[in-house]
Design an enzyme around this catalytic site. Structure first.
Site, PDB file in Angstrom:
ATOM      1  N   THR A  40       0.972  -1.093   0.030  1.00 50.59           N
ATOM      2  CA  THR A  40       0.052   0.071   0.108  1.00 50.59           C
ATOM      3  C   THR A  40       0.818   1.170  -0.031  1.00 50.59           C
ATOM      4  O   THR A  40       1.783   1.274   0.647  1.00 50.59           O
ATOM      5  CB  THR A  40      -1.026  -0.077   1.220  1.00 50.59           C
ATOM      6  OG1 THR A  40      -0.260   0.145   2.455  1.00 50.59           O
ATOM      7  CG2 THR A  40      -1.602  -1.252   1.332  1.00 50.59           C
ATOM      8  N   GLY A  66       0.587  -2.277  11.146  1.00 53.51           N
ATOM      9  CA  GLY A  66       0.222  -2.159  12.424  1.00 53.51           C
ATOM     10  C   GLY A  66      -1.377  -2.117  12.768  1.00 53.51           C
ATOM     11  O   GLY A  66      -1.984  -2.802  11.926  1.00 53.51           O
ATOM     12  N   ILE A  70      -4.102  -3.243   9.771  1.00 52.75           N
ATOM     13  CA  ILE A  70      -5.148  -4.704  10.030  1.00 52.75           C
ATOM     14  C   ILE A  70      -6.599  -4.030   9.930  1.00 52.75           C
ATOM     15  O   ILE A  70      -7.606  -4.586   9.529  1.00 52.75           O
ATOM     16  CB  ILE A  70      -4.873  -5.165  11.516  1.00 52.75           C
ATOM     17  CG1 ILE A  70      -3.336  -5.879  11.421  1.00 52.75           C
ATOM     18  CG2 ILE A  70      -5.836  -6.104  11.944  1.00 52.75           C
ATOM     19  CD1 ILE A  70      -2.944  -6.258  12.678  1.00 52.75           C
ATOM     20  N   ASN A  71      -6.932  -2.640  10.841  1.00 56.31           N
ATOM     21  CA  ASN A  71      -8.211  -2.258  10.513  1.00 56.31           C
ATOM     22  C   ASN A  71      -8.749  -2.106   9.097  1.00 56.31           C
ATOM     23  O   ASN A  71      -9.755  -2.404   8.801  1.00 56.31           O
ATOM     24  CB  ASN A  71      -8.164  -0.911  11.226  1.00 56.31           C
ATOM     25  CG  ASN A  71      -9.505  -0.196  11.160  1.00 56.31           C
ATOM     26  OD1 ASN A  71     -10.182   0.267  10.077  1.00 56.31           O
ATOM     27  ND2 ASN A  71     -10.441  -0.101  12.461  1.00 56.31           N
ATOM     28  N   THR A  95       4.051  -0.162  14.947  1.00 52.14           N
ATOM     29  CA  THR A  95       4.807   0.414  16.002  1.00 52.14           C
ATOM     30  C   THR A  95       4.459  -0.192  17.475  1.00 52.14           C
ATOM     31  O   THR A  95       5.322  -0.746  18.298  1.00 52.14           O
ATOM     32  CB  THR A  95       4.559   1.973  16.194  1.00 52.14           C
ATOM     33  OG1 THR A  95       4.926   2.652  15.142  1.00 52.14           O
ATOM     34  CG2 THR A  95       5.222   2.527  17.338  1.00 52.14           C
ATOM     35  N   LEU A 215     -13.030 -10.135  24.932  1.00 51.78           N
ATOM     36  CA  LEU A 215     -13.120 -11.507  23.884  1.00 51.78           C
ATOM     37  C   LEU A 215     -13.193 -11.112  22.682  1.00 51.78           C
ATOM     38  O   LEU A 215     -14.377 -10.267  22.433  1.00 51.78           O
ATOM     39  CB  LEU A 215     -13.879 -12.664  24.469  1.00 51.78           C
ATOM     40  CG  LEU A 215     -13.449 -13.111  25.963  1.00 51.78           C
ATOM     41  CD1 LEU A 215     -14.548 -14.047  26.475  1.00 51.78           C
ATOM     42  CD2 LEU A 215     -12.172 -13.552  25.943  1.00 51.78           C
ATOM     43  N   GLU A 271      -7.245   5.333  13.606  1.00 53.13           N
ATOM     44  CA  GLU A 271      -8.003   6.245  12.670  1.00 53.13           C
ATOM     45  C   GLU A 271      -8.916   7.144  13.470  1.00 53.13           C
ATOM     46  O   GLU A 271      -9.842   6.756  14.223  1.00 53.13           O
ATOM     47  CB  GLU A 271      -8.761   5.684  11.526  1.00 53.13           C
ATOM     48  CG  GLU A 271      -7.653   4.706  10.606  1.00 53.13           C
ATOM     49  CD  GLU A 271      -6.659   5.550  10.036  1.00 53.13           C
ATOM     50  OE1 GLU A 271      -7.270   6.579   9.628  1.00 53.13           O
ATOM     51  OE2 GLU A 271      -5.833   5.214   9.701  1.00 53.13           O
TER      52      GLU A 271
END
Length: 299
Positions: A40, A66, A70-71, A95, A215, A271
């Site tokens: 990216t 990071g 993943i988000n 990080t 969880l 974000e």
């Protein structure tokens, strides 16, 4: 899994030069696993590569970066319509790597990549904010969010996750609570919150365990509200201990609303999202993800 099934690895540009990862990919390719890599460079690349993964009939999409990376990939997978999303794999290259740390993803690149490709896929929840934004790990508001957003990149590069805590100590003069009302099923709280954590995962901000009992497959979000004016001992407590903290209000909820007379900013896995009203709800079994068998986030 089928050894011939394609894996698409999507790397944040900052981690693309990792020699250990390059060796791991080469090694698994030599074992017969087809792996393609995309990097990216600008906003929107992650979503575009996920669509490409569908076109390539990839069984697994691996997010390398990071919490923000993943988000981005998890969000793109969740938004897919008319198809079964590929399984999500994770390579911790950021990080703080808060989600990967909570989930027990190995730091070793070969081990993490092997887990991401051949590990057992399990169903996990996502969280949705105002029906348009998502997070896989945690939404944080208040003082902690401002610190995470403002921590200099050079400090993060030098010190990793602890940089957020150190920067927080340097900015204690700007300590300010957010006045808000939080409601959920059989739960109401109103007051001044220094820090708010809504956890699908357990830690954020470089290791702050704001939601130590969360969880990722229980159909609920863990809410933690830091109410004390003594934020330093409260955060130290959350960093080092998992027992009850007298300065924190906690609840486990499938959804909640947050309303404030002033604008608040929440950090969704790195974000920012600003506003005065938020509805946050869990999306049970939203994705399949390859996690360690001993993952503490699994019920």
């Amino acid at each position: 899994m089928d050894k011939q099934a394609l894996t698409l690895v999507i790397l944040n540009g900052k981690g693309a030069g990792n020699d250990e990862l390059r060796a791991a990919i080469t090694g698994l390719r030599d074992e017969g696993y087809p792996i393609e890599v995309r990097v990216t460079w600008e906003h929107g690349d992650g979503e575009r590569y996920v669509r490409e993964a569908i076109e390539l009939n990839a069984e697994t999409v691996v997010a390398g970066g990071g919490d923000g990376t993943i988000n981005e990939i998890a969000t793109a997978l969740a938004k897919l319509e008319g198809c079964t999303p590929p399984v999500l794999g994770i390579l911790p290259l950021g990080t703080a790597n808060d989600f990967a740390t909570s989930a027990g993803i190995p730091d070793n690149m070969e081990q993490a990549l092997r887990l991401a490709i051949v590990g057992k896929a399990v169903s996990i929840d996502l969280a949705c904010v105002n029906q348009q934004r998502y997070f896989i790990n945690m939404a944080t508001g208040g003082f902690g969010t401002r610190i995470t957003t403002e921590t200099p990149e050079k400090l993060k590069s030098a010190l990793g996750g602890v940089s957020y805590f150190i920067h927080g100590l340097m900015r204690m003069d700007q300590l300010k609570a957010d006045s808000c009302e939080i409601q959920g099923p059989d739960f109401t709280w109103q007051g001044d919150a220094l820090v708010i954590g809504i956890g699908n995962g357990r830690q954020a901000g470089g290791g702050q365990r704001l939601c130590p009992s969360a969880l990722i497959n229980d159909g609920a979000l863990e809410l933690s509200i830091v109410t004390s004016q003594e934020i330093l001992p409260t955060l130290l407590h959350s960093l080092t201990r998992d027992d009850d903290n007298p300065n924190m209000v906690t609840a486990s909820l499938p959804w909640l609303t947050i309303r404030s007379p002033n604008e608040m900013t929440f950090n969704l896995d790195g974000e920012p999202l600003s506003g005065s009203e938020f509805r946050i709800e869990v999306l049970p079994d939203a994705l399949q993800c390859r996690l360690p068998p001993s993952c503490e986030l699994l019920a």
